[in-house]
Design a protein around this motif. Structure first.
Motif, PDB file in Angstrom:
ATOM      1  N   LEU A  97      21.789   4.395   9.103  1.00 48.29           N
ATOM      2  CA  LEU A  97      22.479   3.252   8.108  1.00 48.29           C
ATOM      3  C   LEU A  97      22.803   2.124   8.835  1.00 48.29           C
ATOM      4  CD1 LEU A  97      23.635   2.392   5.289  1.00 48.29           C
ATOM      5  CD2 LEU A  97      25.829   3.451   5.963  1.00 48.29           C
ATOM      6  N   ARG A  98      23.409   2.229   9.894  1.00 51.96           N
ATOM      7  CA  ARG A  98      23.966   0.699  10.713  1.00 51.96           C
ATOM      8  C   ARG A  98      22.585   0.255  11.342  1.00 51.96           C
ATOM      9  NH1 ARG A  98      26.388  -3.438  10.932  1.00 51.96           N
ATOM     10  NH2 ARG A  98      27.110  -4.246  12.676  1.00 51.96           N
ATOM     11  N   ALA A  99      21.803   0.973  11.576  1.00 51.55           N
ATOM     12  CA  ALA A  99      20.465   0.127  11.874  1.00 51.55           C
ATOM     13  C   ALA A  99      19.897  -0.467  10.887  1.00 51.55           C
ATOM     14  CB  ALA A  99      19.334   1.296  12.416  1.00 51.55           C
ATOM     15  N   ALA A 100      19.778   0.322   9.770  1.00 48.29           N
ATOM     16  CA  ALA A 100      19.445  -0.351   8.626  1.00 48.29           C
ATOM     17  C   ALA A 100      20.064  -1.647   8.195  1.00 48.29           C
ATOM     18  CB  ALA A 100      19.214   0.456   7.325  1.00 48.29           C
ATOM     19  N   GLU A 101      21.188  -1.697   8.341  1.00 51.35           N
ATOM     20  CA  GLU A 101      22.288  -2.874   8.055  1.00 51.35           C
ATOM     21  C   GLU A 101      21.836  -4.197   8.898  1.00 51.35           C
ATOM     22  OE1 GLU A 101      26.291  -0.452   6.297  1.00 51.35           O
ATOM     23  OE2 GLU A 101      26.058  -1.141   8.432  1.00 51.35           O
ATOM     24  N   LEU A 102      21.525  -3.775  10.149  1.00 50.69           N
ATOM     25  CA  LEU A 102      21.334  -4.811  11.020  1.00 50.69           C
ATOM     26  C   LEU A 102      19.904  -5.177  11.034  1.00 50.69           C
ATOM     27  CD1 LEU A 102      23.281  -3.253  14.194  1.00 50.69           C
ATOM     28  CD2 LEU A 102      23.747  -5.332  13.005  1.00 50.69           C
ATOM     29  N   SER A 103      18.993  -4.444  10.512  1.00 51.39           N
ATOM     30  CA  SER A 103      17.655  -4.935  10.323  1.00 51.39           C
ATOM     31  C   SER A 103      17.154  -4.625   8.865  1.00 51.39           C
ATOM     32  CB  SER A 103      16.526  -4.187  11.263  1.00 51.39           C
ATOM     33  OG  SER A 103      17.051  -4.743  12.755  1.00 51.39           O
ATOM     34  N   PRO A 104      17.761  -5.331   7.829  1.00 52.43           N
ATOM     35  CA  PRO A 104      17.552  -4.860   6.503  1.00 52.43           C
ATOM     36  C   PRO A 104      16.100  -4.977   5.829  1.00 52.43           C
ATOM     37  CG  PRO A 104      18.571  -6.952   6.557  1.00 52.43           C
ATOM     38  CD  PRO A 104      18.650  -6.614   7.972  1.00 52.43           C
ATOM     39  N   ASP A 105      15.240  -5.758   6.636  1.00 47.47           N
ATOM     40  CA  ASP A 105      14.134  -5.923   5.997  1.00 47.47           C
ATOM     41  C   ASP A 105      12.798  -4.809   7.041  1.00 47.47           C
ATOM     42  OD1 ASP A 105      14.471  -7.763   4.334  1.00 47.47           O
ATOM     43  OD2 ASP A 105      14.387  -9.476   6.094  1.00 47.47           O
TER      44      ASP A 105
END
Length: 222
Positions: free
Chosen positions: A126-134
Protein backbone atom coordinates in the motif's frame (compact mmCIF):
# COMPACT_ATOMS: atom_id res chain seq x y z
CA UNK A 1 28.96 14.97 -14.68
CA UNK A 2 30.85 13.00 -12.01
CA UNK A 3 32.11 9.46 -12.52
CA UNK A 4 29.41 7.84 -10.39
CA UNK A 5 26.63 9.50 -12.39
CA UNK A 6 28.29 8.64 -15.68
CA UNK A 7 28.80 5.05 -14.54
CA UNK A 8 25.14 4.72 -13.60
CA UNK A 9 24.18 6.03 -17.05
CA UNK A 10 26.48 3.45 -18.68
CA UNK A 11 24.91 0.73 -16.55
CA UNK A 12 21.39 1.77 -17.58
CA UNK A 13 22.51 1.68 -21.21
CA UNK A 14 23.91 -1.83 -20.77
CA UNK A 15 27.50 -0.65 -21.17
CA UNK A 16 28.74 -2.73 -18.27
CA UNK A 17 32.46 -2.66 -19.03
CA UNK A 18 32.50 1.13 -19.24
CA UNK A 19 30.49 1.37 -16.00
CA UNK A 20 32.83 -1.05 -14.23
CA UNK A 21 35.85 0.98 -15.33
CA UNK A 22 34.40 4.20 -13.93
CA UNK A 23 33.25 2.67 -10.65
CA UNK A 24 36.68 1.13 -10.22
CA UNK A 25 38.25 4.56 -10.68
CA UNK A 26 35.86 6.01 -8.09
CA UNK A 27 36.90 3.35 -5.57
CA UNK A 28 40.60 3.88 -6.26
CA UNK A 29 40.24 7.64 -5.84
CA UNK A 30 38.00 7.45 -2.72
CA UNK A 31 38.56 4.04 -1.08
CA UNK A 32 36.75 5.06 2.11
CA UNK A 33 33.61 6.32 0.36
CA UNK A 34 30.86 3.64 0.33
CA UNK A 35 29.13 5.09 -2.77
CA UNK A 36 31.58 3.59 -5.25
CA UNK A 37 31.21 0.15 -3.68
CA UNK A 38 27.41 0.42 -3.71
CA UNK A 39 27.36 1.36 -7.38
CA UNK A 40 29.79 -1.43 -8.27
CA UNK A 41 27.64 -3.83 -6.24
CA UNK A 42 24.55 -2.79 -8.20
CA UNK A 43 26.43 -3.34 -11.45
CA UNK A 44 27.56 -6.82 -10.39
CA UNK A 45 24.01 -7.68 -9.35
CA UNK A 46 22.72 -6.68 -12.80
CA UNK A 47 25.39 -8.97 -14.24
CA UNK A 48 24.11 -11.80 -11.96
CA UNK A 49 27.48 -11.98 -10.16
CA UNK A 50 25.83 -12.30 -6.79
CA UNK A 51 28.89 -13.46 -4.86
CA UNK A 52 30.99 -10.43 -5.73
CA UNK A 53 28.01 -8.05 -5.46
CA UNK A 54 27.52 -9.24 -1.86
CA UNK A 55 31.17 -8.47 -1.09
CA UNK A 56 30.89 -4.93 -2.44
CA UNK A 57 27.71 -4.17 -0.51
CA UNK A 58 29.23 -5.59 2.67
CA UNK A 59 32.33 -3.45 2.13
CA UNK A 60 30.12 -0.37 1.82
CA UNK A 61 28.39 -1.30 5.10
CA UNK A 62 31.77 -1.85 6.74
CA UNK A 63 32.72 1.70 5.74
CA UNK A 64 29.35 3.19 6.74
CA UNK A 65 26.94 1.12 8.82
CA UNK A 66 24.19 3.66 8.10
CA UNK A 67 24.41 3.35 4.28
CA UNK A 68 20.76 2.50 3.64
CA UNK A 69 21.22 1.89 -0.09
CA UNK A 70 23.88 -0.74 0.63
CA UNK A 71 21.35 -2.74 2.66
CA UNK A 72 18.80 -2.24 -0.12
CA UNK A 73 21.29 -3.55 -2.67
CA UNK A 74 22.09 -6.53 -0.47
CA UNK A 75 18.37 -7.22 -0.14
CA UNK A 76 18.06 -7.29 -3.93
CA UNK A 77 20.97 -9.73 -4.21
CA UNK A 78 19.26 -12.13 -1.81
CA UNK A 79 15.86 -11.62 -3.47
CA UNK A 80 17.29 -12.48 -6.91
CA UNK A 81 18.45 -15.79 -5.42
CA UNK A 82 15.02 -16.43 -3.83
CA UNK A 83 16.52 -16.04 -0.36
CA UNK A 84 13.51 -14.13 0.90
CA UNK A 85 14.19 -14.10 4.64
CA UNK A 86 17.64 -12.41 4.46
CA UNK A 87 16.29 -10.16 1.68
CA UNK A 88 13.45 -9.09 3.99
CA UNK A 89 15.87 -8.34 6.83
CA UNK A 90 18.01 -6.10 4.62
CA UNK A 91 15.05 -4.22 3.15
CA UNK A 92 13.76 -3.62 6.68
CA UNK A 93 17.18 -2.34 7.73
CA UNK A 94 17.27 0.05 4.76
CA UNK A 95 13.88 1.41 5.82
CA UNK A 96 15.00 1.77 9.43
CA UNK A 97 17.92 3.84 8.17
CA UNK A 98 15.57 6.22 6.39
CA UNK A 99 15.22 4.90 2.84
CA UNK A 100 11.76 6.21 1.91
CA UNK A 101 11.21 5.13 -1.70
CA UNK A 102 8.49 3.05 -3.28
CA UNK A 103 11.01 0.42 -4.43
CA UNK A 104 12.06 -0.63 -0.94
CA UNK A 105 8.43 -0.94 0.24
CA UNK A 106 7.59 -2.83 -2.95
CA UNK A 107 10.47 -5.27 -2.55
CA UNK A 108 9.70 -5.87 1.12
CA UNK A 109 6.07 -6.53 0.19
CA UNK A 110 7.22 -8.99 -2.48
CA UNK A 111 9.43 -10.80 0.03
CA UNK A 112 6.46 -11.26 2.33
CA UNK A 113 4.23 -12.36 -0.57
CA UNK A 114 6.77 -14.99 -1.56
CA UNK A 115 6.74 -16.27 2.02
CA UNK A 116 2.90 -16.38 1.84
CA UNK A 117 2.63 -13.73 4.54
CA UNK A 118 -0.05 -11.91 2.60
CA UNK A 119 -1.57 -9.88 5.43
CA UNK A 120 1.86 -8.62 6.47
CA UNK A 121 2.69 -7.61 2.89
CA UNK A 122 -0.40 -5.36 2.54
CA UNK A 123 0.82 -2.22 4.37
CA UNK A 124 4.16 -2.23 2.54
CA UNK A 125 2.57 -2.65 -0.90
CA UNK A 126 0.00 0.00 0.00
CA UNK A 127 2.80 2.43 0.90
CA UNK A 128 4.62 1.59 -2.33
CA UNK A 129 1.41 2.30 -4.27
CA UNK A 130 0.97 5.61 -2.44
CA UNK A 131 4.51 6.65 -3.38
CA UNK A 132 4.10 5.49 -7.02
CA UNK A 133 0.36 5.88 -7.73
CA UNK A 134 0.73 5.39 -11.49
CA UNK A 135 2.71 2.13 -11.26
CA UNK A 136 0.25 -0.53 -12.38
CA UNK A 137 2.44 -3.46 -11.30
CA UNK A 138 2.77 -2.24 -7.71
CA UNK A 139 -0.99 -1.59 -7.59
CA UNK A 140 -1.72 -5.05 -9.05
CA UNK A 141 0.45 -6.83 -6.49
CA UNK A 142 -1.18 -4.82 -3.72
CA UNK A 143 -4.54 -6.04 -5.01
CA UNK A 144 -3.21 -9.59 -5.14
CA UNK A 145 -2.20 -9.47 -1.47
CA UNK A 146 -5.63 -8.08 -0.57
CA UNK A 147 -7.30 -10.92 -2.46
CA UNK A 148 -5.05 -13.57 -0.91
CA UNK A 149 -5.86 -12.16 2.52
CA UNK A 150 -9.60 -12.38 1.67
CA UNK A 151 -10.16 -8.61 1.58
CA UNK A 152 -12.16 -9.10 -1.61
CA UNK A 153 -14.00 -5.78 -1.79
CA UNK A 154 -10.78 -3.81 -1.43
CA UNK A 155 -9.05 -6.14 -3.88
CA UNK A 156 -11.85 -5.61 -6.41
CA UNK A 157 -11.53 -1.84 -6.17
CA UNK A 158 -7.75 -2.09 -6.54
CA UNK A 159 -7.91 -4.32 -9.63
CA UNK A 160 -10.44 -1.91 -11.13
CA UNK A 161 -7.93 0.90 -10.51
CA UNK A 162 -5.28 -1.17 -12.32
CA UNK A 163 -7.57 -1.47 -15.33
CA UNK A 164 -8.20 2.27 -15.09
CA UNK A 165 -4.45 2.76 -15.62
CA UNK A 166 -4.09 -0.06 -18.16
CA UNK A 167 -7.29 -1.52 -19.65
CA UNK A 168 -5.18 -4.27 -21.25
CA UNK A 169 -3.97 -5.79 -17.97
CA UNK A 170 -5.04 -9.41 -18.46
CA UNK A 171 -4.19 -10.59 -14.93
CA UNK A 172 -6.29 -7.82 -13.37
CA UNK A 173 -9.25 -8.97 -15.50
CA UNK A 174 -8.63 -12.59 -14.49
CA UNK A 175 -8.62 -11.71 -10.79
CA UNK A 176 -11.77 -9.63 -11.20
CA UNK A 177 -13.30 -12.72 -12.78
CA UNK A 178 -12.41 -14.81 -9.73
CA UNK A 179 -13.84 -12.19 -7.37
CA UNK A 180 -17.02 -12.07 -9.48
CA UNK A 181 -17.44 -15.81 -8.88
CA UNK A 182 -17.25 -15.22 -5.12
CA UNK A 183 -19.85 -12.47 -5.60
CA UNK A 184 -22.00 -15.00 -7.50
CA UNK A 185 -21.85 -12.76 -10.55
CA UNK A 186 -21.33 -15.46 -13.17
CA UNK A 187 -21.93 -13.18 -16.15
CA UNK A 188 -19.39 -10.70 -14.80
CA UNK A 189 -16.84 -13.46 -14.23
CA UNK A 190 -17.28 -14.77 -17.78
CA UNK A 191 -16.91 -11.26 -19.19
CA UNK A 192 -13.63 -10.72 -17.32
CA UNK A 193 -12.25 -14.13 -18.34
CA UNK A 194 -13.14 -13.39 -21.97
CA UNK A 195 -11.44 -10.01 -21.74
CA UNK A 196 -8.31 -11.59 -20.24
CA UNK A 197 -8.24 -14.09 -23.12
CA UNK A 198 -8.76 -11.37 -25.72
CA UNK A 199 -5.75 -9.55 -24.34
CA UNK A 200 -3.68 -12.70 -23.75
CA UNK A 201 -4.99 -15.70 -25.72
CA UNK A 202 -2.64 -18.11 -23.89
CA UNK A 203 -3.83 -17.07 -20.41
CA UNK A 204 -4.32 -20.61 -19.06
CA UNK A 205 -5.95 -19.61 -15.79
CA UNK A 206 -8.54 -17.46 -17.57
CA UNK A 207 -9.17 -20.25 -20.08
CA UNK A 208 -9.70 -22.70 -17.23
CA UNK A 209 -12.01 -20.27 -15.43
CA UNK A 210 -14.04 -19.74 -18.60
CA UNK A 211 -14.26 -23.50 -19.20
CA UNK A 212 -15.49 -24.16 -15.66
CA UNK A 213 -18.17 -21.47 -15.94
CA UNK A 214 -19.36 -22.78 -19.32
CA UNK A 215 -19.59 -26.31 -17.89
CA UNK A 216 -21.55 -24.94 -14.93
CA UNK A 217 -23.97 -23.15 -17.26
CA UNK A 218 -24.44 -26.33 -19.32
CA UNK A 219 -25.30 -28.29 -16.19
CA UNK A 220 -27.88 -25.66 -15.21
CA UNK A 221 -29.50 -25.89 -18.66
CA UNK A 222 -29.90 -29.66 -18.48
Amino acid sequence: MDKNTQGIMYMQEGKFEEAASLFNEVIEESPNDPVGYINFGNLLMHMKDFEHATRFFNKAIELDASAATAYYGLGNVYFEQSLFQPAQQNFQKAMELGLEESDVYYMLGLCLQNQEQFKLSIPYLLRAAELSPDDEEILFLYGLSLAQANHLEEAKATFENVIGINPEHSDAHYNLGIISIYDENIDGALAHFNEALRIQPDHLLAANGKHNIEELLKDKDR
